[in-house]
Scaffold this motif. Sequence first.
Motif, PDB file in Angstrom:
ATOM      1  N   ASN A  21     -36.228 -29.357  11.360  1.00  0.00           N
ATOM      2  CA  ASN A  21     -37.524 -28.751  11.661  1.00  0.00           C
ATOM      3  C   ASN A  21     -38.584 -29.280  10.701  1.00  0.00           C
ATOM      4  O   ASN A  21     -38.322 -29.526   9.538  1.00  0.00           O
ATOM      5  CB  ASN A  21     -37.454 -27.226  11.529  1.00  0.00           C
ATOM      6  N   GLU A  22     -39.790 -29.426  11.207  1.00  0.00           N
ATOM      7  CA  GLU A  22     -40.913 -29.884  10.393  1.00  0.00           C
ATOM      8  C   GLU A  22     -42.049 -28.880  10.550  1.00  0.00           C
ATOM      9  O   GLU A  22     -42.385 -28.488  11.667  1.00  0.00           O
ATOM     10  CB  GLU A  22     -41.377 -31.267  10.865  1.00  0.00           C
ATOM     11  N   THR A  23     -42.608 -28.424   9.439  1.00  0.00           N
ATOM     12  CA  THR A  23     -43.765 -27.525   9.462  1.00  0.00           C
ATOM     13  C   THR A  23     -44.960 -28.307   8.956  1.00  0.00           C
ATOM     14  O   THR A  23     -45.000 -28.723   7.798  1.00  0.00           O
ATOM     15  CB  THR A  23     -43.522 -26.297   8.559  1.00  0.00           C
ATOM     16  N   TRP A  24     -45.925 -28.540   9.817  1.00  0.00           N
ATOM     17  CA  TRP A  24     -47.123 -29.297   9.446  1.00  0.00           C
ATOM     18  C   TRP A  24     -48.119 -28.391   8.745  1.00  0.00           C
ATOM     19  O   TRP A  24     -48.223 -27.212   9.037  1.00  0.00           O
ATOM     20  CB  TRP A  24     -47.755 -29.937  10.657  1.00  0.00           C
ATOM     21  N   SER A  25     -48.843 -28.968   7.829  1.00  0.00           N
ATOM     22  CA  SER A  25     -49.858 -28.270   7.038  1.00  0.00           C
ATOM     23  C   SER A  25     -49.264 -27.083   6.301  1.00  0.00           C
ATOM     24  O   SER A  25     -49.912 -26.063   6.121  1.00  0.00           O
ATOM     25  CB  SER A  25     -51.032 -27.831   7.935  1.00  0.00           C
ATOM     26  N   ASN A  26     -48.036 -27.220   5.862  1.00  0.00           N
ATOM     27  CA  ASN A  26     -47.363 -26.162   5.127  1.00  0.00           C
ATOM     28  C   ASN A  26     -47.751 -26.180   3.655  1.00  0.00           C
ATOM     29  O   ASN A  26     -47.928 -25.145   3.046  1.00  0.00           O
ATOM     30  CB  ASN A  26     -45.847 -26.316   5.282  1.00  0.00           C
ATOM     31  N   GLY A  27     -47.868 -27.362   3.059  1.00  0.00           N
ATOM     32  CA  GLY A  27     -48.193 -27.460   1.646  1.00  0.00           C
ATOM     33  C   GLY A  27     -49.542 -28.089   1.392  1.00  0.00           C
ATOM     34  O   GLY A  27     -50.139 -27.901   0.343  1.00  0.00           O
ATOM     35  N   GLU A  28     -50.027 -28.883   2.332  1.00  0.00           N
ATOM     36  CA  GLU A  28     -51.302 -29.595   2.207  1.00  0.00           C
ATOM     37  C   GLU A  28     -52.084 -29.442   3.506  1.00  0.00           C
ATOM     38  O   GLU A  28     -51.493 -29.333   4.574  1.00  0.00           O
ATOM     39  CB  GLU A  28     -51.054 -31.089   1.957  1.00  0.00           C
ATOM     40  N   MET A  29     -53.383 -29.495   3.410  1.00  0.00           N
ATOM     41  CA  MET A  29     -54.191 -29.468   4.629  1.00  0.00           C
ATOM     42  C   MET A  29     -54.008 -30.783   5.379  1.00  0.00           C
ATOM     43  O   MET A  29     -53.940 -31.852   4.773  1.00  0.00           O
ATOM     44  CB  MET A  29     -55.669 -29.257   4.280  1.00  0.00           C
ATOM     45  N   PHE A  30     -53.884 -30.700   6.688  1.00  0.00           N
ATOM     46  CA  PHE A  30     -53.735 -31.856   7.582  1.00  0.00           C
ATOM     47  C   PHE A  30     -52.539 -32.728   7.190  1.00  0.00           C
ATOM     48  O   PHE A  30     -52.559 -33.940   7.334  1.00  0.00           O
ATOM     49  CB  PHE A  30     -55.020 -32.692   7.636  1.00  0.00           C
ATOM     50  N   GLU A  31     -51.510 -32.082   6.682  1.00  0.00           N
ATOM     51  CA  GLU A  31     -50.293 -32.769   6.257  1.00  0.00           C
ATOM     52  C   GLU A  31     -49.600 -33.401   7.464  1.00  0.00           C
ATOM     53  O   GLU A  31     -49.552 -32.830   8.538  1.00  0.00           O
ATOM     54  CB  GLU A  31     -49.363 -31.742   5.600  1.00  0.00           C
ATOM     55  N   THR A  32     -49.059 -34.587   7.268  1.00  0.00           N
ATOM     56  CA  THR A  32     -48.299 -35.237   8.336  1.00  0.00           C
ATOM     57  C   THR A  32     -46.812 -34.977   8.123  1.00  0.00           C
ATOM     58  O   THR A  32     -46.371 -34.668   7.025  1.00  0.00           O
ATOM     59  CB  THR A  32     -48.546 -36.757   8.349  1.00  0.00           C
ATOM     60  N   GLY A  33     -46.053 -35.109   9.169  1.00  0.00           N
ATOM     61  CA  GLY A  33     -44.618 -34.861   9.095  1.00  0.00           C
ATOM     62  C   GLY A  33     -43.849 -36.085   8.663  1.00  0.00           C
ATOM     63  O   GLY A  33     -44.331 -37.218   8.719  1.00  0.00           O
ATOM     64  N   ASP A  34     -42.624 -35.860   8.183  1.00  0.00           N
ATOM     65  CA  ASP A  34     -41.725 -36.942   7.798  1.00  0.00           C
ATOM     66  C   ASP A  34     -40.897 -37.364   8.993  1.00  0.00           C
ATOM     67  O   ASP A  34     -40.539 -36.562   9.841  1.00  0.00           O
ATOM     68  CB  ASP A  34     -40.761 -36.481   6.695  1.00  0.00           C
ATOM     69  N   LEU A  35     -40.554 -38.629   9.033  1.00  0.00           N
ATOM     70  CA  LEU A  35     -39.646 -39.163  10.023  1.00  0.00           C
ATOM     71  C   LEU A  35     -38.507 -39.823   9.255  1.00  0.00           C
ATOM     72  O   LEU A  35     -38.741 -40.672   8.396  1.00  0.00           O
ATOM     73  CB  LEU A  35     -40.358 -40.180  10.924  1.00  0.00           C
ATOM     74  N   ARG A  36     -37.266 -39.413   9.526  1.00  0.00           N
ATOM     75  CA  ARG A  36     -36.116 -39.875   8.759  1.00  0.00           C
ATOM     76  C   ARG A  36     -35.028 -40.415   9.668  1.00  0.00           C
ATOM     77  O   ARG A  36     -34.923 -40.025  10.822  1.00  0.00           O
ATOM     78  CB  ARG A  36     -35.520 -38.716   7.948  1.00  0.00           C
ATOM     79  N   LEU A  37     -34.188 -41.273   9.094  1.00  0.00           N
ATOM     80  CA  LEU A  37     -33.009 -41.746   9.810  1.00  0.00           C
ATOM     81  C   LEU A  37     -32.029 -40.583   9.889  1.00  0.00           C
ATOM     82  O   LEU A  37     -31.623 -40.022   8.880  1.00  0.00           O
ATOM     83  CB  LEU A  37     -32.382 -42.928   9.064  1.00  0.00           C
ATOM     84  N   ASP A  38     -31.665 -40.172  11.091  1.00  0.00           N
ATOM     85  CA  ASP A  38     -30.789 -39.031  11.304  1.00  0.00           C
ATOM     86  C   ASP A  38     -29.324 -39.458  11.311  1.00  0.00           C
ATOM     87  O   ASP A  38     -28.470 -38.791  10.749  1.00  0.00           O
ATOM     88  CB  ASP A  38     -31.154 -38.355  12.630  1.00  0.00           C
ATOM     89  N   TYR A  39     -29.027 -40.564  11.970  1.00  0.00           N
ATOM     90  CA  TYR A  39     -27.669 -41.097  11.995  1.00  0.00           C
ATOM     91  C   TYR A  39     -27.715 -42.587  12.302  1.00  0.00           C
ATOM     92  O   TYR A  39     -28.667 -43.085  12.887  1.00  0.00           O
ATOM     93  CB  TYR A  39     -26.775 -40.375  13.017  1.00  0.00           C
ATOM     94  N   ALA A  40     -26.693 -43.283  11.876  1.00  0.00           N
ATOM     95  CA  ALA A  40     -26.526 -44.708  12.167  1.00  0.00           C
ATOM     96  C   ALA A  40     -25.031 -45.000  12.065  1.00  0.00           C
ATOM     97  O   ALA A  40     -24.412 -44.718  11.047  1.00  0.00           O
ATOM     98  CB  ALA A  40     -27.308 -45.576  11.182  1.00  0.00           C
ATOM     99  N   TYR A  41     -24.457 -45.515  13.143  1.00  0.00           N
ATOM    100  CA  TYR A  41     -23.014 -45.699  13.170  1.00  0.00           C
ATOM    101  C   TYR A  41     -22.627 -46.903  14.021  1.00  0.00           C
ATOM    102  O   TYR A  41     -23.424 -47.414  14.817  1.00  0.00           O
ATOM    103  CB  TYR A  41     -22.321 -44.453  13.744  1.00  0.00           C
ATOM    104  N   ALA A  42     -21.388 -47.338  13.855  1.00  0.00           N
ATOM    105  CA  ALA A  42     -20.761 -48.340  14.713  1.00  0.00           C
ATOM    106  C   ALA A  42     -19.436 -47.755  15.173  1.00  0.00           C
ATOM    107  O   ALA A  42     -18.671 -47.207  14.371  1.00  0.00           O
ATOM    108  CB  ALA A  42     -20.536 -49.644  13.956  1.00  0.00           C
ATOM    109  N   LYS A  43     -19.175 -47.851  16.468  1.00  0.00           N
ATOM    110  CA  LYS A  43     -17.948 -47.304  17.057  1.00  0.00           C
ATOM    111  C   LYS A  43     -17.232 -48.425  17.797  1.00  0.00           C
ATOM    112  O   LYS A  43     -17.845 -49.163  18.568  1.00  0.00           O
ATOM    113  CB  LYS A  43     -18.301 -46.172  18.022  1.00  0.00           C
TER     114      LYS A  43
END
Length: 187
Positions: A21-43
């Motif tokens: 979950n991402e909460t925008w403008s939670n700590g800063e005004m007009f704050e942008t959200g983070d985008l992160r690598l969630d998973y990366a795999y080889a099967k």
Amino acid sequence: DESWQVGAGVATGGDSCTSTNETWSNGEMFETGDLRLDYAYAKHALGDSGVSVTLGQQKNPFVTSWLLWDSDVRPIGATLHAECGEFFATGGAYDVIQWGNSVGGLFAGQIGCGLKGKAGALQIALGYYDYQGDVVESQADEGSGVADFSSGNYDYNIVDLYVKGSTSLGDMKLSAYGDVFINLGAD
């Protein structure tokens, strides 16, 4: 090659393993959200044997409910999965945390079956999760929410029984499940 699958996904949110979950403008005004690598795999599927090996950060490979595994948790390590008809087996070794000189690992295994008939389906899985190592040695303060596994008071050796039944009632699908687990390492 048809025997290989490589995947990656991104998610919003912070570095918590149990929430994207991402909460925008939670700590800063007009704050942008983070985008992160969630998973990366080889099967890799080993021919037509029903056996596959997955390496990397992956979606949870075990059949279970949200009671034991949050749906956002992505184990990092190696998984061996085998299917033979309605029966399956999954085993894995995963890196849990590295903090200073502390290293923790999770070794897990599960067997089960999935039965289907005219009346519906039944899925049963029995798993064992064994945590090895220290999580956080001197960083654990009472009330901090961080467990001190190095004290030996918080062993994590879980036996998990999962059962799910489903059927159809006209156009509606009805499912019920039960998940019972016990920590054999607790006092």
